[in-house]
Design a protein around this motif. Structure first.
Motif, PDB file in Angstrom:
ATOM      1  N   MET A  87       0.155  -1.485   0.098  1.00 42.57           N
ATOM      2  CA  MET A  87      -0.068  -0.208  -0.469  1.00 42.57           C
ATOM      3  C   MET A  87       1.100   1.055   0.150  1.00 42.57           C
ATOM      4  SD  MET A  87      -3.402  -1.081   0.154  1.00 42.57           S
ATOM      5  CE  MET A  87      -4.593  -2.398   0.806  1.00 42.57           C
ATOM      6  N   ALA A  88       0.578   2.444  -0.824  1.00 43.27           N
ATOM      7  CA  ALA A  88       0.920   3.283  -1.111  1.00 43.27           C
ATOM      8  C   ALA A  88       0.279   4.345  -0.799  1.00 43.27           C
ATOM      9  CB  ALA A  88       2.044   3.023  -2.150  1.00 43.27           C
ATOM     10  N   TRP A  89       1.123   5.816   0.030  1.00 39.03           N
ATOM     11  CA  TRP A  89      -0.186   7.026   0.296  1.00 39.03           C
ATOM     12  C   TRP A  89      -0.072   7.784  -0.896  1.00 39.03           C
ATOM     13  CZ3 TRP A  89      -3.318   8.410   3.858  1.00 39.03           C
ATOM     14  CH2 TRP A  89      -3.512   7.027   5.134  1.00 39.03           C
ATOM     15  N   GLN A  90      -1.198   8.655  -1.669  1.00 41.17           N
ATOM     16  CA  GLN A  90      -1.164   8.764  -2.667  1.00 41.17           C
ATOM     17  C   GLN A  90      -1.795  10.298  -1.948  1.00 41.17           C
ATOM     18  OE1 GLN A  90      -3.935   7.253  -5.477  1.00 41.17           O
ATOM     19  NE2 GLN A  90      -3.991   9.290  -6.955  1.00 41.17           N
ATOM     20  N   LYS A  91      -1.111  11.954  -2.780  1.00 41.32           N
ATOM     21  CA  LYS A  91      -1.345  13.269  -2.206  1.00 41.32           C
ATOM     22  C   LYS A  91      -2.269  12.898  -3.183  1.00 41.32           C
ATOM     23  CE  LYS A  91       1.201  18.162  -2.442  1.00 41.32           C
ATOM     24  NZ  LYS A  91       1.895  18.749  -2.315  1.00 41.32           N
ATOM     25  N   LEU A  92      -3.580  13.832  -2.810  1.00 44.90           N
ATOM     26  CA  LEU A  92      -4.606  14.090  -3.686  1.00 44.90           C
ATOM     27  C   LEU A  92      -4.841  15.712  -4.077  1.00 44.90           C
ATOM     28  CD1 LEU A  92      -7.438  11.007  -2.478  1.00 44.90           C
ATOM     29  CD2 LEU A  92      -6.172  11.451  -4.102  1.00 44.90           C
ATOM     30  N   CYS A  93      -4.788  15.507  -3.273  1.00 46.37           N
ATOM     31  CA  CYS A  93      -4.821  18.280  -3.314  1.00 46.37           C
ATOM     32  C   CYS A  93      -5.411  18.354  -1.696  1.00 46.37           C
ATOM     33  CB  CYS A  93      -6.581  17.423  -3.733  1.00 46.37           C
ATOM     34  SG  CYS A  93      -7.668  17.690  -3.390  1.00 46.37           S
ATOM     35  N   PRO A  94      -5.451  20.165  -1.632  1.00 48.66           N
ATOM     36  CA  PRO A  94      -5.571  20.178  -1.075  1.00 48.66           C
ATOM     37  C   PRO A  94      -7.214  20.180  -0.950  1.00 48.66           C
ATOM     38  CG  PRO A  94      -4.693  21.751  -2.393  1.00 48.66           C
ATOM     39  CD  PRO A  94      -5.304  20.748  -3.369  1.00 48.66           C
ATOM     40  N   LEU A  95      -7.573  20.559   1.036  1.00 47.05           N
ATOM     41  CA  LEU A  95      -8.816  20.729   0.946  1.00 47.05           C
ATOM     42  C   LEU A  95      -9.558  20.893   0.510  1.00 47.05           C
ATOM     43  CD1 LEU A  95     -10.304  18.636   3.858  1.00 47.05           C
ATOM     44  CD2 LEU A  95     -10.050  20.598   4.760  1.00 47.05           C
ATOM     45  N   GLU A  96      -9.098  22.207   0.511  1.00 44.53           N
ATOM     46  CA  GLU A  96     -10.639  23.065   0.187  1.00 44.53           C
ATOM     47  C   GLU A  96     -10.598  22.735  -1.263  1.00 44.53           C
ATOM     48  OE1 GLU A  96      -6.984  24.464   0.832  1.00 44.53           O
ATOM     49  OE2 GLU A  96      -8.266  24.735   3.247  1.00 44.53           O
ATOM     50  N   GLU A  97      -9.863  21.841  -1.799  1.00 45.62           N
ATOM     51  CA  GLU A  97     -10.646  21.162  -3.477  1.00 45.62           C
ATOM     52  C   GLU A  97     -11.865  20.851  -3.141  1.00 45.62           C
ATOM     53  OE1 GLU A  97      -7.735  20.679  -6.439  1.00 45.62           O
ATOM     54  OE2 GLU A  97      -6.348  22.499  -5.821  1.00 45.62           O
ATOM     55  N   ILE A  98     -11.706  19.999  -2.266  1.00 41.83           N
ATOM     56  CA  ILE A  98     -13.755  18.863  -1.937  1.00 41.83           C
ATOM     57  C   ILE A  98     -14.301  19.836  -1.572  1.00 41.83           C
ATOM     58  CG2 ILE A  98     -13.597  17.338  -0.591  1.00 41.83           C
ATOM     59  CD1 ILE A  98     -10.955  16.102  -0.745  1.00 41.83           C
ATOM     60  N   PRO A  99     -15.019  20.356  -1.799  1.00 44.57           N
ATOM     61  CA  PRO A  99     -16.562  20.903  -1.983  1.00 44.57           C
ATOM     62  C   PRO A  99     -17.382  20.328  -0.797  1.00 44.57           C
ATOM     63  CG  PRO A  99     -16.921  19.896  -3.928  1.00 44.57           C
ATOM     64  CD  PRO A  99     -15.455  19.253  -2.855  1.00 44.57           C
ATOM     65  N   ALA A 100     -16.850  21.654   0.752  1.00 45.54           N
ATOM     66  CA  ALA A 100     -17.645  21.309   2.093  1.00 45.54           C
ATOM     67  C   ALA A 100     -19.357  20.003   1.617  1.00 45.54           C
ATOM     68  CB  ALA A 100     -17.843  23.001   2.914  1.00 45.54           C
ATOM     69  N   LEU A 101     -19.063  19.189   2.627  1.00 48.36           N
ATOM     70  CA  LEU A 101     -19.806  18.316   2.641  1.00 48.36           C
ATOM     71  C   LEU A 101     -20.701  17.788   1.355  1.00 48.36           C
ATOM     72  CD1 LEU A 101     -22.380  20.176   5.172  1.00 48.36           C
ATOM     73  CD2 LEU A 101     -21.443  18.294   5.662  1.00 48.36           C
ATOM     74  N   GLY A 102     -19.076  17.526   0.874  1.00 50.49           N
ATOM     75  CA  GLY A 102     -19.199  17.313  -0.714  1.00 50.49           C
ATOM     76  C   GLY A 102     -18.467  16.282  -1.360  1.00 50.49           C
ATOM     77  N   ALA A 103     -17.600  16.055  -2.361  1.00 48.80           N
ATOM     78  CA  ALA A 103     -16.948  14.583  -2.857  1.00 48.80           C
ATOM     79  C   ALA A 103     -15.707  15.618  -3.731  1.00 48.80           C
ATOM     80  CB  ALA A 103     -17.195  13.174  -2.885  1.00 48.80           C
ATOM     81  N   ARG A 104     -15.561  14.264  -3.808  1.00 46.64           N
ATOM     82  CA  ARG A 104     -13.856  14.147  -5.136  1.00 46.64           C
ATOM     83  C   ARG A 104     -13.758  12.765  -5.603  1.00 46.64           C
ATOM     84  NH1 ARG A 104      -8.928  18.179  -5.608  1.00 46.64           N
ATOM     85  NH2 ARG A 104      -8.257  16.380  -7.743  1.00 46.64           N
ATOM     86  N   VAL A 105     -14.064  12.485  -7.323  1.00 42.18           N
ATOM     87  CA  VAL A 105     -13.995  11.069  -7.161  1.00 42.18           C
ATOM     88  C   VAL A 105     -12.684  11.398  -7.783  1.00 42.18           C
ATOM     89  CG1 VAL A 105     -14.864   9.293  -8.595  1.00 42.18           C
ATOM     90  CG2 VAL A 105     -16.023  10.882  -7.824  1.00 42.18           C
ATOM     91  N   VAL A 106     -11.573   9.230  -7.549  1.00 44.16           N
ATOM     92  CA  VAL A 106     -10.417   9.362  -7.662  1.00 44.16           C
ATOM     93  C   VAL A 106     -10.690   7.497  -8.411  1.00 44.16           C
ATOM     94  CG1 VAL A 106      -8.342   7.989  -7.295  1.00 44.16           C
ATOM     95  CG2 VAL A 106      -9.457  10.385  -5.283  1.00 44.16           C
ATOM     96  N   ALA A 107      -9.911   8.062  -9.775  1.00 38.44           N
ATOM     97  CA  ALA A 107     -10.598   6.794 -10.472  1.00 38.44           C
ATOM     98  C   ALA A 107      -9.233   6.248  -9.909  1.00 38.44           C
ATOM     99  CB  ALA A 107      -9.763   6.964 -11.595  1.00 38.44           C
ATOM    100  N   HIS A 108      -9.642   4.610  -9.452  1.00 37.18           N
ATOM    101  CA  HIS A 108      -8.872   3.588  -8.768  1.00 37.18           C
ATOM    102  C   HIS A 108      -8.773   1.920 -10.207  1.00 37.18           C
ATOM    103  CE1 HIS A 108      -7.646   0.541  -5.524  1.00 37.18           C
ATOM    104  NE2 HIS A 108      -6.078   1.167  -5.510  1.00 37.18           N
ATOM    105  N   ALA A 109      -7.522   1.323 -10.300  1.00 42.08           N
ATOM    106  CA  ALA A 109      -8.241  -0.014 -10.730  1.00 42.08           C
ATOM    107  C   ALA A 109      -9.008  -0.323  -9.981  1.00 42.08           C
ATOM    108  CB  ALA A 109      -6.958  -1.061 -10.555  1.00 42.08           C
ATOM    109  N   ASP A 110      -9.647  -1.058  -8.794  1.00 51.74           N
ATOM    110  CA  ASP A 110     -10.204  -1.832  -8.531  1.00 51.74           C
ATOM    111  C   ASP A 110     -11.749  -1.036  -8.220  1.00 51.74           C
ATOM    112  OD1 ASP A 110      -8.801  -3.397  -7.903  1.00 51.74           O
ATOM    113  OD2 ASP A 110      -8.355  -2.935  -5.421  1.00 51.74           O
ATOM    114  N   GLY A 111     -11.847   0.749  -8.742  1.00 47.09           N
ATOM    115  CA  GLY A 111     -13.183   1.086  -8.856  1.00 47.09           C
ATOM    116  C   GLY A 111     -13.242   2.196  -7.904  1.00 47.09           C
TER     117      GLY A 111
END
Length: 101
Positions: free
Chosen positions: A1-25
């Motif tokens: 397992m490895a840690w992946q840097k996604l984004c600054p917290l502010e780029e995820i909307p408050a009370l919302g979500a961001r989708v990240v593509a992954h091999a398992d879905g």
């Protein structure tokens, strides 16, 4: 397992979500109340609805298809519904969101 840097917290909307593509879905990364961050598979255990498009309340998300409530910290459906989705470790470091995949 490895840690992946996604984004600054502010780029995820408050009370919302961001989708990240992954091999398992796709993985839905949620920003809940109090800037808590959670990551779960982006498919409801009921009929596979896109949880990232659901309504976030407290530390739960309501599936947009059939109103199932899923706990963001564990991925478990709230009673009386049954089932769960995979959850992924996530952390915030210096204002950046990191996901373990």
């Amino acid at each position: 397992m490895a840690w992946q840097k996604l984004c600054p917290l502010e780029e995820i909307p408050a009370l919302g979500a961001r989708v990240v593509a992954h091999a398992d879905g796709d993985i839905a990364v949620f920003r809940a109340e109090g800037d808590s961050v959670f990551a779960i598979a982006d498919a409801c255990p009921h009929k596979g609805g896109p949880l990232s498009q659901g309504i976030v309340h407290g530390q739960k998300v309501t599936c947009p298809l059939h109103n199932w409530n899923i706990e963001l910290d564990s991925g478990h459906a709230c009673a009386p519904d049954e089932g769960c989705v995979r959850n992924y470790p996530v952390r915030i470091e210096a204002g950046e969101v990191w996901l373990e995949t």
